[in-house]
Design a protein around this motif. Structure first.
Motif, PDB file in Angstrom:
ATOM      1  N   THR A 188     101.933  70.550  38.160  1.00 44.29           N
ATOM      2  CA  THR A 188     100.527  70.103  38.254  1.00 44.29           C
ATOM      3  C   THR A 188     100.400  68.702  38.884  1.00 44.29           C
ATOM      4  OG1 THR A 188     100.142  69.015  36.094  1.00 44.29           O
ATOM      5  CG2 THR A 188      99.948  71.439  36.170  1.00 44.29           C
ATOM      6  N   MET A 189      99.194  68.181  38.858  1.00 39.27           N
ATOM      7  CA  MET A 189      98.920  66.864  39.433  1.00 39.27           C
ATOM      8  C   MET A 189      98.450  65.899  38.335  1.00 39.27           C
ATOM      9  SD  MET A 189      95.591  68.397  41.368  1.00 39.27           S
ATOM     10  CE  MET A 189      94.884  66.904  42.007  1.00 39.27           C
ATOM     11  N   TYR A 190      98.920  66.146  37.112  1.00 42.60           N
ATOM     12  CA  TYR A 190      98.440  65.363  35.968  1.00 42.60           C
ATOM     13  C   TYR A 190      99.584  64.763  35.172  1.00 42.60           C
ATOM     14  CZ  TYR A 190      94.534  68.435  37.042  1.00 42.60           C
ATOM     15  OH  TYR A 190      93.554  69.114  37.707  1.00 42.60           O
ATOM     16  N   ILE A 191      99.220  63.753  34.381  1.00 41.57           N
ATOM     17  CA  ILE A 191     100.095  63.221  33.327  1.00 41.57           C
ATOM     18  C   ILE A 191      99.342  63.452  32.028  1.00 41.57           C
ATOM     19  CG2 ILE A 191     101.161  61.125  32.379  1.00 41.57           C
ATOM     20  CD1 ILE A 191     102.336  61.784  35.125  1.00 41.57           C
ATOM     21  N   TRP A 192     100.024  64.046  31.043  1.00 37.07           N
ATOM     22  CA  TRP A 192      99.412  64.317  29.735  1.00 37.07           C
ATOM     23  C   TRP A 192     100.116  63.388  28.745  1.00 37.07           C
ATOM     24  CZ3 TRP A 192      95.216  66.179  27.777  1.00 37.07           C
ATOM     25  CH2 TRP A 192      95.145  66.804  26.540  1.00 37.07           C
ATOM     26  N   ALA A 193      99.390  62.334  28.351  1.00 42.11           N
ATOM     27  CA  ALA A 193     100.039  61.256  27.595  1.00 42.11           C
ATOM     28  C   ALA A 193      99.510  61.199  26.167  1.00 42.11           C
ATOM     29  CB  ALA A 193      99.769  59.921  28.297  1.00 42.11           C
ATOM     30  N   LYS A 194     100.439  61.167  25.230  1.00 46.54           N
ATOM     31  CA  LYS A 194     100.056  61.025  23.822  1.00 46.54           C
ATOM     32  C   LYS A 194      99.583  59.589  23.614  1.00 46.54           C
ATOM     33  CE  LYS A 194     101.664  62.768  19.563  1.00 46.54           C
ATOM     34  NZ  LYS A 194     102.543  63.614  18.861  1.00 46.54           N
ATOM     35  N   LEU A 195      98.453  59.424  22.946  1.00 41.62           N
ATOM     36  CA  LEU A 195      97.874  58.079  22.815  1.00 41.62           C
ATOM     37  C   LEU A 195      98.616  57.230  21.799  1.00 41.62           C
ATOM     38  CD1 LEU A 195      94.120  59.051  23.017  1.00 41.62           C
ATOM     39  CD2 LEU A 195      95.289  57.423  24.509  1.00 41.62           C
ATOM     40  N   PRO A 196      98.766  55.936  22.129  1.00 42.77           N
ATOM     41  CA  PRO A 196      99.392  55.013  21.169  1.00 42.77           C
ATOM     42  C   PRO A 196      98.392  54.599  20.084  1.00 42.77           C
ATOM     43  CG  PRO A 196      98.799  53.844  23.186  1.00 42.77           C
ATOM     44  CD  PRO A 196      98.394  55.279  23.392  1.00 42.77           C
ATOM     45  N   GLU A 197      98.896  53.954  19.030  1.00 41.57           N
ATOM     46  CA  GLU A 197      98.021  53.338  18.023  1.00 41.57           C
ATOM     47  C   GLU A 197      97.117  52.321  18.714  1.00 41.57           C
ATOM     48  OE1 GLU A 197      97.620  53.977  14.950  1.00 41.57           O
ATOM     49  OE2 GLU A 197      99.389  55.117  14.387  1.00 41.57           O
ATOM     50  N   PRO A 198      95.899  52.123  18.337  1.00 37.80           N
ATOM     51  CA  PRO A 198      95.176  52.741  17.223  1.00 37.80           C
ATOM     52  C   PRO A 198      94.314  53.947  17.662  1.00 37.80           C
ATOM     53  CG  PRO A 198      93.898  50.908  18.050  1.00 37.80           C
ATOM     54  CD  PRO A 198      95.090  51.048  18.969  1.00 37.80           C
ATOM     55  N   TRP A 199      94.656  54.543  18.816  1.00 28.84           N
ATOM     56  CA  TRP A 199      93.765  55.598  19.333  1.00 28.84           C
ATOM     57  C   TRP A 199      94.318  57.004  19.094  1.00 28.84           C
ATOM     58  CZ3 TRP A 199      94.961  51.348  22.580  1.00 28.84           C
ATOM     59  CH2 TRP A 199      93.917  50.444  22.742  1.00 28.84           C
ATOM     60  N   THR A 200      95.314  57.146  18.227  1.00 31.17           N
ATOM     61  CA  THR A 200      96.028  58.419  18.135  1.00 31.17           C
ATOM     62  C   THR A 200      95.091  59.586  17.819  1.00 31.17           C
ATOM     63  OG1 THR A 200      96.546  57.900  15.880  1.00 31.17           O
ATOM     64  CG2 THR A 200      98.281  57.469  17.482  1.00 31.17           C
ATOM     65  N   GLN A 201      93.915  59.314  17.256  1.00 29.24           N
ATOM     66  CA  GLN A 201      92.968  60.392  16.978  1.00 29.24           C
ATOM     67  C   GLN A 201      91.611  60.118  17.598  1.00 29.24           C
ATOM     68  OE1 GLN A 201      93.533  63.479  15.877  1.00 29.24           O
ATOM     69  NE2 GLN A 201      95.639  62.773  15.987  1.00 29.24           N
ATOM     70  N   ASN A 202      91.587  59.292  18.646  1.00 31.03           N
ATOM     71  CA  ASN A 202      90.280  59.012  19.235  1.00 31.03           C
ATOM     72  C   ASN A 202      90.358  58.826  20.753  1.00 31.03           C
ATOM     73  OD1 ASN A 202      87.599  58.648  19.531  1.00 31.03           O
ATOM     74  ND2 ASN A 202      87.385  57.167  17.867  1.00 31.03           N
ATOM     75  N   SER A 203      90.582  59.944  21.420  1.00 31.94           N
ATOM     76  CA  SER A 203      90.764  59.886  22.877  1.00 31.94           C
ATOM     77  C   SER A 203      89.458  59.492  23.583  1.00 31.94           C
ATOM     78  CB  SER A 203      91.270  61.224  23.396  1.00 31.94           C
ATOM     79  OG  SER A 203      90.389  62.273  23.046  1.00 31.94           O
ATOM     80  N   ILE A 204      88.317  59.847  22.982  1.00 27.11           N
ATOM     81  CA  ILE A 204      87.045  59.517  23.649  1.00 27.11           C
ATOM     82  C   ILE A 204      86.817  58.006  23.611  1.00 27.11           C
ATOM     83  CG2 ILE A 204      84.532  59.871  23.598  1.00 27.11           C
ATOM     84  CD1 ILE A 204      85.148  62.710  22.517  1.00 27.11           C
ATOM     85  N   ALA A 205      87.065  57.400  22.436  1.00 31.80           N
ATOM     86  CA  ALA A 205      86.918  55.941  22.337  1.00 31.80           C
ATOM     87  C   ALA A 205      87.893  55.259  23.294  1.00 31.80           C
ATOM     88  CB  ALA A 205      87.176  55.476  20.901  1.00 31.80           C
ATOM     89  N   PHE A 206      89.122  55.771  23.357  1.00 31.63           N
ATOM     90  CA  PHE A 206      90.111  55.171  24.259  1.00 31.63           C
ATOM     91  C   PHE A 206      89.576  55.178  25.689  1.00 31.63           C
ATOM     92  CE2 PHE A 206      93.525  55.585  27.353  1.00 31.63           C
ATOM     93  CZ  PHE A 206      94.309  54.476  27.055  1.00 31.63           C
ATOM     94  N   CYS A 207      89.111  56.348  26.141  1.00 30.51           N
ATOM     95  CA  CYS A 207      88.712  56.468  27.547  1.00 30.51           C
ATOM     96  C   CYS A 207      87.450  55.676  27.859  1.00 30.51           C
ATOM     97  CB  CYS A 207      88.539  57.937  27.916  1.00 30.51           C
ATOM     98  SG  CYS A 207      90.117  58.792  27.998  1.00 30.51           S
ATOM     99  N   THR A 208      86.472  55.691  26.948  1.00 28.02           N
ATOM    100  CA  THR A 208      85.237  54.952  27.254  1.00 28.02           C
ATOM    101  C   THR A 208      85.517  53.441  27.236  1.00 28.02           C
ATOM    102  OG1 THR A 208      84.594  55.294  24.962  1.00 28.02           O
ATOM    103  CG2 THR A 208      83.505  56.673  26.551  1.00 28.02           C
ATOM    104  N   GLN A 209      86.320  52.986  26.254  1.00 28.68           N
ATOM    105  CA  GLN A 209      86.614  51.545  26.200  1.00 28.68           C
ATOM    106  C   GLN A 209      87.495  51.119  27.378  1.00 28.68           C
ATOM    107  OE1 GLN A 209      88.123  50.644  22.238  1.00 28.68           O
ATOM    108  NE2 GLN A 209      86.408  51.726  21.305  1.00 28.68           N
ATOM    109  N   LEU A 210      88.450  52.004  27.726  1.00 28.99           N
ATOM    110  CA  LEU A 210      89.362  51.667  28.832  1.00 28.99           C
ATOM    111  C   LEU A 210      88.581  51.481  30.138  1.00 28.99           C
ATOM    112  CD1 LEU A 210      92.387  51.442  29.839  1.00 28.99           C
ATOM    113  CD2 LEU A 210      92.171  53.857  30.486  1.00 28.99           C
ATOM    114  N   VAL A 211      87.678  52.424  30.423  1.00 31.03           N
ATOM    115  CA  VAL A 211      86.973  52.307  31.706  1.00 31.03           C
ATOM    116  C   VAL A 211      86.042  51.093  31.698  1.00 31.03           C
ATOM    117  CG1 VAL A 211      85.003  53.882  31.242  1.00 31.03           C
ATOM    118  CG2 VAL A 211      85.864  53.613  33.554  1.00 31.03           C
ATOM    119  N   GLU A 212      85.429  50.815  30.554  1.00 31.81           N
ATOM    120  CA  GLU A 212      84.515  49.669  30.526  1.00 31.81           C
ATOM    121  C   GLU A 212      85.284  48.344  30.609  1.00 31.81           C
ATOM    122  OE1 GLU A 212      81.338  50.092  27.619  1.00 31.81           O
ATOM    123  OE2 GLU A 212      81.153  52.216  28.171  1.00 31.81           O
ATOM    124  N   ALA A 213      86.489  48.307  29.992  1.00 33.70           N
ATOM    125  CA  ALA A 213      87.245  47.047  29.982  1.00 33.70           C
ATOM    126  C   ALA A 213      88.052  46.840  31.256  1.00 33.70           C
ATOM    127  CB  ALA A 213      88.187  47.036  28.773  1.00 33.70           C
TER     128      ALA A 213
END
Ligand SMILES: Cc1ncc(COP(=O)(O)O)c(C=O)c1O
Length: 390
Positions: free
Chosen positions: A322-347
């Motif tokens: 494929t053309m993707y990387i599927w990465a397990k999230l580090p602490e403290p986002w291990t159960q919150n991929s949406i928060a990770f992605c929204t905060q990451l793009v904004e920051a």
């Protein structure tokens, strides 16, 4: 307030629409966006494909409706491609149908298969149109969780008996978006036997047939069901030939299923433009060096990205397809991929796709699409470094 159909309700919660808003906010705040959230290739379609389309454009015979099941030359090119690649004989008249992308096929097939209330067995995480098509057909979804410890393959013997009794359809898709897993032929053989035993129709969505980096080609479902007893496979020009915007692919498999899908499509559309089918014929029948270039490019990007993640202390398995990387999230986002992605793009301006957007079992992961050159990927990693550490 207008009263719209209830079938739209399950389509309303769309994590990717929320991500679009987060991206827009980041842009409005002056962030320079690096968008790794969509699997839309940045590479060009092959020149001989563009030539075939360009030559078709002034020809008035390409300007009218294309009725029935596309052109004979397109069906023959698709059948020939399967014969050459997988050694499977395909009847171009009864076992091939052009599609307006494989997404279209996954969304329309359930209308031809499910009665309201029937169950469809879907991969979780999985591609959103698989669930969307089932919802539009009034079906119910049984998500088959894909876990890293099972190599992201579903455990068919864990599907509850009452669900199986009401199941009419299973959708598989390997190499898999988003987990990048490849299914061995032995798993497809198990799935075909299972579906035959339980009278379940098997759809295999196969966009990443060519995007693999090691070993032999990922198998077609038709290798496990050469008689095409219950199976239909969907292939697309979007990934192998970088033609996502051209919207062309095809279904291949069981003649009754092909006929049923054609019945649905005959109500909905008049097929893709003939000139684009000519481009697809050129893609399937002409030089395949563009496919090799794409594989080489995505391998280089994969290596750069995996290495970069490693350097910032984020260790992720190296995908073999494929053309993707599927990465397990580090602490403290291990159960919150949406928060990770929204905060990451904004920051940082780096946009990725939250695993939860692909299903419940995708929570705890994030998907990066390798749709930029290594320098830009490295810049994305550098920006993520401080975010992940913070
Ligand atoms: C599993 C899967 N199915 C279907 C599609 C859509 O393909 P197409 O462009 O042929 O509609 C994608 C695109 O990313 C995909 O990953």
């Amino acid at each position: 307030m207008l009263h719209l159909a209830k079938r739209l309700e399950p389509l309303q919660s769309n994590v990717f629409a929320d991500m679009d808003q987060a991206k827009a906010r980041a842009r409005a705040a002056g962030q320079d966006l690096i968008d790794l959230s969509l699997g839309s290739s940045d590479l060009p379609a092959p020149a001989h494909v563009l030539d075939a389309i360009a030559q078709s454009l002034p020809d008035p015979s390409t300007h009218g409706y294309l009725l029935f099941h596309g052109t004979q030359s397109f069906r023959q090119a698709a059948a020939h491609w399967y014969q050459q690649k997988f050694g499977i004989a395909v009847d171009p008249e009864t076992e091939v149908l052009p599609l307006i992308g494989s997404q279209e096929g996954t969304a329309h097939l359930p209308l031809a298969i499910l009665n309201p209330g029937d169950f469809a067995l879907l991969l979780d995480p999985g591609y959103p149109s698989h669930a969307g098509g089932v919802y539009l057909a009034g079906g119910q979804i049984y998500p088959m969780p894909l876990l890293a410890e099972n190599n992201f393959l579903p455990k068919l013997d864990e599907i509850p008996t009452p669900v199986l009794a009401q199941s009419k359809l299973m959708i598989l898709s390997y190499p898999h978006n988003p987990t990048t897993a490849i299914a061995p032929l032995s798993f497809f053989q198990e799935a075909v036997a299972f579906c035959q035993q339980h009278h379940i129709i098997l759809i295999h969505d196969f966009p990443y047939a060519d995007l693999y980096f090691e070993g032999t080609a990922p198998p077609s479902i038709l290798q496990a069901d050469p008689e095409k007893s219950i199976s239909i496979e969907l292939f697309t020009m979007s990934k192998s030939y970088n033609m996502g915007g051209f919207r062309v692919g095809y279904a291949i498999g069981n003649a009754q299923l092909i006929r049923a899908l054609r019945q649905v499509k005959a109500t909905v559309d008049f097929n893709q433009y003939r000139g684009i089918l000519n481009g697809a014929i050129a893609a399937l029948s002409g030089s395949q060096t563009g496919v090799q270039t794409a594989v080489h490019t995505f391998r280089q990007r994969r290596d750069a990205f995996i290495q970069g993640l490693q350097q910032i202390g984020w260790s992720v398995p190296c995908p073999t397809a494929t053309m993707y990387i599927w990465a397990k999230l580090p602490e403290p986002w291990t159960q919150n991929s949406i928060a990770f992605c929204t905060q990451l793009v904004e920051a940082t301006g780096v946009a990725a796709a939250p695993g939860a957007g692909f299903g419940k079992a995708g929570e705890g992961y994030v998907r990066f699409a390798l749709v930029h050159e290594p320098e830009i990927l490295e810049r994305a990693i550098a920006r993520m470094a401080s975010f992940v550490k913070a």
